[in-house]
Design an enzyme around this catalytic site. Structure first.
Site, PDB file in Angstrom:
ATOM      1  N   ASP A  95     -47.120  45.851 -10.413  1.00 41.20           N
ATOM      2  CA  ASP A  95     -46.673  45.625 -11.795  1.00 41.20           C
ATOM      3  C   ASP A  95     -46.895  46.877 -12.645  1.00 41.20           C
ATOM      4  OD1 ASP A  95     -46.181  43.017 -11.067  1.00 41.20           O
ATOM      5  OD2 ASP A  95     -48.132  42.298 -11.795  1.00 41.20           O
TER       6      ASP A  95
HETATM    7  N1  URA Z   1     -50.429  40.854  -7.769  1.00 38.31           N
HETATM    8  C1  URA Z   1     -50.073  40.958  -9.063  1.00 38.31           C
HETATM    9  O1  URA Z   1     -50.231  40.041  -9.829  1.00 38.31           O
HETATM   10  N2  URA Z   1     -49.544  42.136  -9.466  1.00 38.31           N
HETATM   11  C2  URA Z   1     -49.364  43.199  -8.662  1.00 38.31           C
HETATM   12  O2  URA Z   1     -48.874  44.238  -9.095  1.00 38.31           O
HETATM   13  C3  URA Z   1     -49.754  43.066  -7.310  1.00 38.31           C
HETATM   14  C4  URA Z   1     -50.279  41.881  -6.899  1.00 38.31           C
END
Ligand code: URA
Length: 229
Positions: A101
């Site tokens: 993310d």
């Molecule tokens: N889980 C999440 O919530 N975000 C990420 O970027 C990776 C795993």
């Protein structure tokens, strides 16, 4: 790999130039003329353009320490992408292996080898991903047990696979999961009434983020690292 892609990787031709050259009958694969740019070729075949035998393409593999605030996308109209951090020739052939993310950091892999990335991301391989997580609220023992047993996330038909938890202090822990559902770690803790305040990926399978890489730094993987998958 498609023949036009192969050609564009081992010569200075663009994909559209390669397509025209293939359609013109100037390319032979293992001695046979091939006029369809979409024909699949593997790396063992001999490809000849006019009378010149082409050296097979070398795949490339990188690890990046993704900083916060950049998106895992090859292009974005409004935000900086991880691709903007890389100064690598032929960037357009790379793809991202499993996303993070915008507000997550850490180990991100990039390659042009689709079979290699498939071995990492295909759900059946259950490749582990370990995250260093900071939570808004301390994790209770009961919740740690829930994470291990599996959590029902909204809009998912099955519970999550067992997560491994290593608690370091009240709100800080390592979480290892073997899936890659959308926003999985944040959703798992949200389902327990908690909130992820920071998320940093430390490792994928047995490959660890190189501690020498600062946020935004990257380096090629060694052959030994590539061979881990
Ligand atoms: N889980 C999440 O919530 N975000 C990420 O970027 C990776 C795993």
């Amino acid at each position: 790999m498609r023949l036009d892609r192969y050609l564009s990787q081992v010569t200075t031709l663009s994909r559209s130039q390669a397509r025209n050259i293939i359609r013109a009958g100037r390319v032979r694969v293992d001695g046979h003329p091939v006029k369809q740019p979409a024909n699949q070729v593997d790396l063992q075949v001999e490809v000849v353009l006019d009378e010149r035998t082409l050296a097979p393409p070398q795949s490339c593999y990188y690890m990046l320490n993704k900083p916060l605030g950049v998106v895992c996308a090859t292009q974005d109209p409004s935000q900086r992408t991880v691709m903007d951090l890389l100064d690598i020739p032929r960037l357009d052939r790379l793809h991202i292996v499993g996303r993070l993310d915008i507000d997550a950091s850490g180990l991100l892999l990039l390659t042009d080898d689709g079979q290699w990335s498939h071995r990492i991301t295909a759900p059946v391989t259950h490749c582990t991903k370990t995250y260093w997580v900071t939570l808004a609220e301390p994790l209770t023992e009961y919740d740690a047990g829930q994470l291990h047993r599996g959590i029902h996330l909204k809009n998912e038909s099955k519970p999550t696979r067992p997560a491994e938890i290593e608690i370091v202090s009240d709100c800080k822990l390592y979480v290892t999961i073997t899936e890659g559902k959308y926003h999985q770690v944040k959703r798992m803790f949200a389902a327990l009434g908690n909130r992820v305040e920071s998320l940093h990926r430390e490792s994928i399978g047995r490959l660890k983020l190189d501690e020498a890489l600062g946020a935004g730094d990257y380096r090629p993987l060694s052959p030994e690292e590539v061979a881990l998958f």
